[in-house]
Each structure stands twice: as structure tokens, then as C-alpha cells.
Design an enzyme around this catalytic site. Structure first.
Site, PDB file in Angstrom:
ATOM      1  N   LYS A 118       0.834  -1.206   0.000  1.00  0.00           N
ATOM      2  CA  LYS A 118       0.000   0.000   0.000  1.00  0.00           C
ATOM      3  C   LYS A 118       0.867   1.254   0.000  1.00  0.00           C
ATOM      4  O   LYS A 118       0.578   2.225  -0.698  1.00  0.00           O
ATOM      5  CB  LYS A 118      -0.941  -0.019   1.213  1.00  0.00           C
ATOM      6  N   GLN A 157      -4.480  -1.786   9.838  1.00  0.00           N
ATOM      7  CA  GLN A 157      -4.287  -3.078   9.177  1.00  0.00           C
ATOM      8  C   GLN A 157      -4.826  -4.209  10.066  1.00  0.00           C
ATOM      9  O   GLN A 157      -4.460  -4.320  11.226  1.00  0.00           O
ATOM     10  CB  GLN A 157      -2.797  -3.298   8.865  1.00  0.00           C
ATOM     11  N   ASP A 187     -11.294   2.852   4.695  1.00  0.00           N
ATOM     12  CA  ASP A 187     -11.703   1.457   4.515  1.00  0.00           C
ATOM     13  C   ASP A 187     -13.230   1.333   4.519  1.00  0.00           C
ATOM     14  O   ASP A 187     -13.758   0.262   4.229  1.00  0.00           O
ATOM     15  CB  ASP A 187     -11.117   0.573   5.635  1.00  0.00           C
TER      16      ASP A 187
END
Ligand code: NDP
Length: 292
Positions: free
Chosen positions: A54, A98, A121
Site C-alpha cells: 500500500k 491493518q 476502509d
């Protein structure tokens, strides 16, 4: 093999180039440099690879990224304190925690603490609600990647029978919600499906999956979907990522299913790269909104 291969990698590259242009425009117009904060707790090797990928993708798109590493022994309170700090940092536009988090951490509490405007997200209850009402702030990265892939490959979903296998909050449920909407990320033909969602308690799974014009699988079980579970000519989207020895494979038995499907995503090189591209898109959107 007869199926057309849906090349997520090259579509993701195109999207990332589009995002890089938009990032440059935003910087030129407002002076705001989009910045993603990635929070990594512990030493999980797969998570470290995902976060690194990422970071690299951000860099290539001209997006800044900051990695916040915390030890595996971190408490919920310590992680909440970091999230609070990032929520208030005006130079940070997107916050990514994460997953998975170590078991002593209350994952729900941490995800709920992320400011909805920085929740790239799209896990926050407010953002999930907006998606379900068809007026999203952000679209969740993996489901959005699936819709972009279908749309950009000219595979219409309107009026189609779609079966989603898996009902997680990250993939299955938001995907069902997006297929159901009157309009999708790429317009009405990229939504408006008739949707069935299956899970581990579904009975006669193969009977249901065989009805699908478009079958999306996200269960985390290597090679679970075999040719006898797929309607001839169906489009098969494999979200699964499973480690089999030193290989990465999907939830679909690619070898047998690619002989019966009309189109199929490979693993790797299918939905994975699109997920990262959509994270960049959300970070850009967050920075654009917060710069106003
Ligand atoms: P979860 O473990 O959270 O959810 C799995 C879902 O699959 C659950 O709803 C479960 O049902 C269902 N399921 C499990 N076994 C069966 C079965 N035998 N029959 C029918 N349904 C079943 O997984 P995620 O959604 O987070 O991830 C799914 C897969 O996608 C994983 O391989 C993951 O690595 C991958 N993934 C890939 C991404 C990408 O970028 N390509 C991003 C995110 C995930 P129940 O609810 O009843 O337990």
C-alpha cells in the site's frame, strides 16, 4: 481453458494512473498533499507485506503515506490514543488500521474510533449506513474493486442474477449492498442486480451458486468452488487469497472453472490489485473533502 481472463492488474494500473493525475491536480489547485496513515500492530508477516504494498502504491500515485508501527503487546487504550491523535492531525486525510489486530485488542472499538471522514476502509457504522442508503461517502475497497472490474470489463450487472458467497463486513455484506443499489460506481448498469448471499450455514450451496450469472466468492477456502458449482457461461469473481505451500491461490478451482465460465479473475492478479487502487481513490477523496 475457454474463459476470458479478467486482468485486474492492468485495470488497477489504469485506475492508479487516473488517480495520480487527480492527485497532481489537487496539489496544484489547493496545495494539499493527500496523506494516508497506516497503523500496523505486531509483526504478522502477511500484514507487513500488505502495508508495504500500500505504501509503494501511494508513492507511485503521489500520495504521501505514514506508517505507525506498534508492538504486538499494544492495548486497546494505547491504540485508541493513536487513532485519536491521527483523527486530529490535519495533515492526515486517511487512516487505515491493518487487520487482523492482536486478540487482546477490541477491534470493533478501534475501528469505530476512526473519524468517518478519514475512514478510507469504509468500516465505520456511519459510512456503512451511507452505503446501504445508496449515498456513499467512501466505498469499501475490495467490493469497490469488484464493481470497477466488472464495469470496466463491460460486464453489466443490471437485471443479472448475482450470487455472493461469504457475508463478512469487509467483503460479502457491502458487496451485496452495492449490487442491490439503483446505481453503482459506474452507473445503473453497474448495480441493479438480483442478489443472493450465501454463508457457512447455507443449504444446498451448489444449487444456489449454479443459478448465478455472476458468482463472487469470498470465503477464504482454497479451491472451494469447483466446476460443478458453476453455471456454464457464468462470470466468476474470485476474491479469496489463500496460501497453499509457496503459492497464493483463490477460493475458486481456477483450472476446472475456467473451462466452464465465460470470464474469470485470476489469483493473484485479479481483485487484489484493485483493492489497493480503491484505497488510493478513497484517500484522494478524503483529502479533497477535507481540503474544502
Ligand atoms: P471472513 O473469514 O471474514 O468471512 C468468510 C465468509 O465465508 C463468512 O461469511 C463465512 O460464513 C463464509 N464461509 C466460510 N466457509 C464457507 C463455506 N464452506 N460455505 C459457504 N460460506 C462459507 O473472510 P473475508 O471476507 O475477510 O475474506 C474472504 C477471503 O477473501 C479471504 O481469502 C481473504 O484473504 C480474501 N480477501 C481478499 C481481499 C483482496 O483484496 N482480494 C481483501 C479481503 C479479503 P459465516 O459467516 O457463516 O461464518
Amino acid at each position: 481453458m475457454t474463459a476470458r481472463i479478467l486482468d485486474g492488474k492492468s485495470i488497477a494500473l489504469t485506475i492508479r494512473q487516473e488517480i495520480a493525475l487527480d492527485v497532481a491536480l489537487l496539489v496544484q489547485k489547493t496545495g494539499v498533499l493527500p496523506c494516508l496513515a497506516a497503523v500496523l500492530v505486531g509483526e504478522d508477516p502477511a500484514s507487513q507485506v500488505y502495508v508495504r504494498n500500500k505504501e509503494i502504491a501511494c508513492e507511485k500515485a503521489g500520495i504521501q503515506s505514514q506508517l505507525f508501527r506498534m508492538p504486538a503487546s499494544t492495548t486497546t487504550a494505547e491504540l485508541l490514543a493513536l487513532i485519536e491523535q491521527l483523527n486530529h492531525d490535519s495533515k492526515i486525510h486517511g487512516i487505515l488500521v491493518q487487520l487482523p489486530l492482536p486478540t487482546q485488542i477490541n477491534e470493533r472499538q478501534v475501528l469505530d474510533a476512526v473519524l468517518p471522514a478519514k475512514d478510507v476502509d469504509a468500516f465505520a457504522p456511519e459510512n456503512v449506513g451511507l452505503i446501504s442508503q445508496g449515498r456513499p461517502r467512501f466505498l469499501p475497497c475490495t467490493p469497490h474493486g469488484v464493481m470497477q472490474l466488472l464495469g470496466r470489463c463491460q460486464i453489466e450487472t443490471a437485471g443479472k442474477e448475482v450470487v455472493v458467497v461469504g457475508r463478512s463486513d469487509i467483503v460479502g455484506k457491502p458487496l451485496v449492498s452495492m449490487f442491490l443499489q439503483r446505481s453503482g460506481p459506474l452507473g445503473p448498469s453497474n448495480a441493479n442486480a438480483t442478489v443472493t448471499c450465501c454463508h457457512s450455514q447455507s443449504q444446498n450451496l451448489a444449487e444456489i451458486t449454479r443459478r448465478a450469472d455472476i458468482l463472487v466468492v469470498a470465503i477464504g477456502k482454497a479451491h472451494f468452488i469447483t466446476a460443478d458449482m458453476v453455471r456454464p457461461g457464468a462470470v466468476v469473481i474470485d476474491v479469496g487469497i489463500n496460501r497453499l505451500g509457496d503459492r497464493i491461490v483463490g477460493d475458486v478451482d481456477f483450472e476446472s472453472v475456467s473451462n466452464i465460465a465465460s470470464a474469470i479473475t485470476p489469483v493473484p492478479g485479479g481483485i487484489g490489485p484493485l483493492t489497493i487502487a480503491m484505497l488510493l481513490k478513497n484517500t484522494l477523496m478524503a483529502a479533497t473533502a477535507l481540503s474544502r
